[in-house]
Design a protein around this motif. Structure first.
Motif, PDB file in Angstrom:
ATOM      1  N   TYR A  35       0.949  -1.273  -0.192  1.00  0.00           N
ATOM      2  CA  TYR A  35       0.067  -0.212   0.285  1.00  0.00           C
ATOM      3  C   TYR A  35       0.669   1.546   0.100  1.00  0.00           C
ATOM      4  N   ARG A  75      -4.415   3.360  -7.322  1.00  0.00           N
ATOM      5  CA  ARG A  75      -4.015   4.298  -6.777  1.00  0.00           C
ATOM      6  C   ARG A  75      -4.124   4.728  -6.919  1.00  0.00           C
ATOM      7  N   THR A  94     -12.819  12.360   3.188  1.00  0.00           N
ATOM      8  CA  THR A  94     -11.903  10.914   3.059  1.00  0.00           C
ATOM      9  C   THR A  94     -10.358  11.110   4.583  1.00  0.00           C
ATOM     10  N   ASP A  96      -7.811   8.847   3.574  1.00  0.00           N
ATOM     11  CA  ASP A  96      -6.850   8.662   3.368  1.00  0.00           C
ATOM     12  C   ASP A  96      -5.624   9.781   2.827  1.00  0.00           C
TER      13      ASP A  96
END
Length: 289
Positions: A35, A75, A94, A96
């Motif tokens: 990730y 991504r 978000t 993220d």
């Protein structure tokens, strides 16, 4: 193996400044290393002038390569879609860290990042996301005749069958006229041969310098490695480890090395190495050069 060591490693912030120099991220399985690699690749192409083909992303199996390519593509799509929504005023909240960081800034900066991401999605099939062996073969093919690569050689997974052949011939030639038993059994000698042939860049040395038995094993290991190398060349066999050794030799060559290293440095601005703990000395030599 010479590798960077962090005396007091701090937690890595995926939203912090992009790494420079050599950085090692250490984490347990399942904690998000892949990730992180995909996130860093996304940030590099969005926040800098680096095109996706100028990133070298290396992993260690073909399956992992396919997964990593899919993860990077996903991504990039996710980031591009988010920035498009931000510019349109329809973005959802978000947490993220990559998306939050990319959306931070005025419209002109966010639009530039979106343009770079869209361009990266066009380039994704040209990205060098490969196994270390696939990368080496690609580079050597690009160097052409200067790399001394036998283009007609048969690429094989390993030279272990050749090791057994050499071991058998060595035992016969050494002990055929003797009545005593060999000082080392065939199974142990094959294991020794596989170890030295499978690690071609490793310097051989006796475990105990003053031990005659250790010196005897060193002599056998040296003979096996040299004879396997000779027969492989004679039969035009090239192992995946041989690709690594060939590229390392080319990069270190007094005449060819400077131009070869400079060509790779011009092409690749960033190298991301997955599963770095599996990197052997030859692989590290290639990457560090």
């Amino acid at each position: 193996m010479s590798a960077p060591v962090l005396d007091d490693p701090a937690p890595f912030d995926l939203a912090g400044p992009l790494p420079s120099g050599t950085v090692v991220l250490e984490a347990s399985a399942g904690t998000g290393k892949t990730y992180t690699i995909a996130g860093l690749a996304t940030r590099w192409v969005a926040e800098t002038d680096a095109r996706l083909p100028s990133l070298l992303i290396v992993t260690f199996t073909r399956a992992a390569t396919a997964e990593l390519r899919d993860r990077v593509r996903a991504r990039l799509v996710e980031a591009a879609d988010h920035l498009e929504a931000v510019l349109a005023g329809t973005a959802t909240d978000t947490v993220d860290p990559v998306l939050v960081g990319l959306a931070d800034g005025d419209d002109a900066r966010v639009r530039l990042r979106h343009t770079r991401l869209a361009r990266a999605l066009i380039d994704v099939d040209a990205a060098t996301i490969a196994t270390i062996h696939g990368f080496c073969q690609h580079v050597l093919d690009g160097f052409g005749i200067a790399s001394d690569l036998d283009r007609d050689a048969e690429l094989v997974d390993d030279l272990y069958d050749l090791v057994e052949e050499v071991v058998d011939d060595l035992l016969v030639s050494t002990y055929v006229e003797q009545t005593d038993h060999p000082r080392i059994q065939r199974t142990a000698l094959v294991e020794l041969g596989r170890a030295v042939v499978g690690n071609p860049g490793t310097r051989l040395a006796p475990r105990a310098p003053n031990d005659p038995e250790a010196g005897f094993r060193l002599h056998l290991a040296t003979e096996i490695r040299a004879e396997v190398t000779r027969r492989a060349r004679q039969r035009r066999l090239l192992s995946y480890d041989g690709l690594l050794t060939q590229l390392d030799r080319t990069l270190r060559d007094h005449d060819l090395g400077p131009a070869a290293r400079e060509a790779l440095r011009r092409r690749y601005h960033v190298a991301l190495i997955d599963e770095f703990q599996d990197t052997d000395p030859v692989q590290w030599s290639i990457v560090s050069q």
